[in-house]
Design a protein around this motif. Sequence first.
Motif, PDB file in Angstrom:
ATOM      1  N   VAL A  76       5.548  -4.237  10.030  1.00 24.31           N
ATOM      2  CA  VAL A  76       5.277  -3.462   8.278  1.00 24.31           C
ATOM      3  C   VAL A  76       6.139  -2.879   8.083  1.00 24.31           C
ATOM      4  O   VAL A  76       6.258  -3.118   6.678  1.00 24.31           O
ATOM      5  CB  VAL A  76       4.399  -2.835   8.588  1.00 24.31           C
ATOM      6  N   GLY A 102       0.544  -4.820   0.821  1.00 22.69           N
ATOM      7  CA  GLY A 102      -0.156  -3.324   1.736  1.00 22.69           C
ATOM      8  C   GLY A 102      -1.313  -4.633   2.009  1.00 22.69           C
ATOM      9  O   GLY A 102      -2.440  -4.047   2.730  1.00 22.69           O
ATOM     10  N   THR A 121      -1.869  -0.497   3.056  1.00 25.96           N
ATOM     11  CA  THR A 121      -0.986  -0.016   4.417  1.00 25.96           C
ATOM     12  C   THR A 121      -1.982   0.823   5.714  1.00 25.96           C
ATOM     13  O   THR A 121      -1.898   0.405   7.131  1.00 25.96           O
ATOM     14  CB  THR A 121       0.692   0.053   4.612  1.00 25.96           C
TER      15      THR A 121
END
Length: 519
Positions: free
Chosen positions: A382, A433, A505
Amino acid sequence: MTGVRHLIRLILRRDRVLLPLWVLILAALPAVYAASFAELTPTEESRLLYARTTAGIPSIEAMLGPVYGHSVEALATQRAGLTLLIVALINVLVVIRHTRAEEDAGRRELVAATVVGRHAPLAAALIVAACADLVIGLLTAAFLGFSGGSLLLGMSVASAGIVFAAVGAVAAQLTENAGPARGLALAALGVAYLVRAAGDATGSDLSWASPLAWSQYTKAFAGDDWRPLLASLGLTAVLAVAAGWLSVRRDVGGGLLPTRLGPAGSTSLTGPFALAWRLQRGLLIGWSTGFLVFGLAFGGATSGAAEAFRDNAELAELFARLGGGASLTDTFIATLFGIAAIAAAAYGIQAASRMRAEESAMRAEPVLATATARVPWALGHVVFAVIGPVVALFMIGVGLGLSFGADVGDMGQVPRLIGAALAQAPAAATLTGLTVALFGLLPRLSAVAWGILAICLLLGQIGALLQLSEAVLDLSPFTHTPRLPGGEVTALPLVVLALVAVALTAAGLWGFRRRDVGV
């Protein structure tokens, strides 16, 4: 070739929703452009003036391609230059999805165990892509009145797609995974676009080295030259034969490019972040370099746009409708940054999708069987999916600022354009996200993120031209970013987009922590 017919039916069944949608939307785009030009330039004099003016602006010809006539259809043909890029991109993704991605998931090996020829899967993917391109071409001609010029324009769009379907087929044979294959094919597409842009901006024959230029040099509605399509057909045949030849010289699941093995013991892989860096670094370097080159290439040609339109208020208003912004120079730069924002979002989606690829290939489970927890493992990817687009936008701001600043003699443009580019980051982070949320909550629908990106791209392309309602345009996060440079900056939309990205996210990480691995 045994089993091609059945594999074609399988592909059509799997893509029964997205493929017809893409075909209809892309076929309608040139007609939408033509209708918009008919409204914005109602007289022949205004169209002739627009054509003559844009023909002398290197930056516009670099972005859209040359203009050969002043009819409504000829102007729409130039505006459809970006449509060629979209069609080529879709063909790359479709072919790799049904070839290399099938091998990654292990389904190709199961299919190969039945009565299916070795060339059948590749041939089926290419046939479906080519047929879809031909349908796009025929519908494009139908929407524009089915004349000789409209048919040529439709076939020009189709030929660009077919060429890059073959490029995707070759890339699928070279690497062991779908991600690197997409990277190779997209790099080839980017090089083709930059070569075409450089040739058109300088008026040189360099453009002939790009397959995208061949589709534009047919001069639809302004001469109708079918000969450049022969080059597209020839290259497609060569690439398709090469892909078939390469496919029988490798193992199923393997690639022809050698995979460099790491050391037997590594002190650098000390945790999930280090592992993510090892997997994501090639993507980060490639995208950042591409954004820098894009900025350097277009920055030097930007200042000519304002000079060309300065004394014509009508054309200045038209270009503002097409791009938005304050001054004409800022309008053109803002348009470039809008395109860059979409590309940066695509990078974020690709980087975040690496988690699903690792899980599908069953490489994530052995890692998670160690002391590595799920959330830290996912956070490693991420971080790069969020920071990577920011770095890429920073690089295009640097490249455009340096090139444009040197051209106008004001290097103060560098920080100004860096800030304008980074203002697009929250919108790109929102789609990142969303990809993480799909991965954690609905992993089998992870590919939907690409469809949403496509919708955002289409809204950006035709939303202003069609004068769609604000409620429709607001569906895209890119609508809420300021049109910089030159526009007003409001912090609230950027903050809201950032908070939405964080919330999505967090939801994805929460879902991944609680669901089964490999579902």
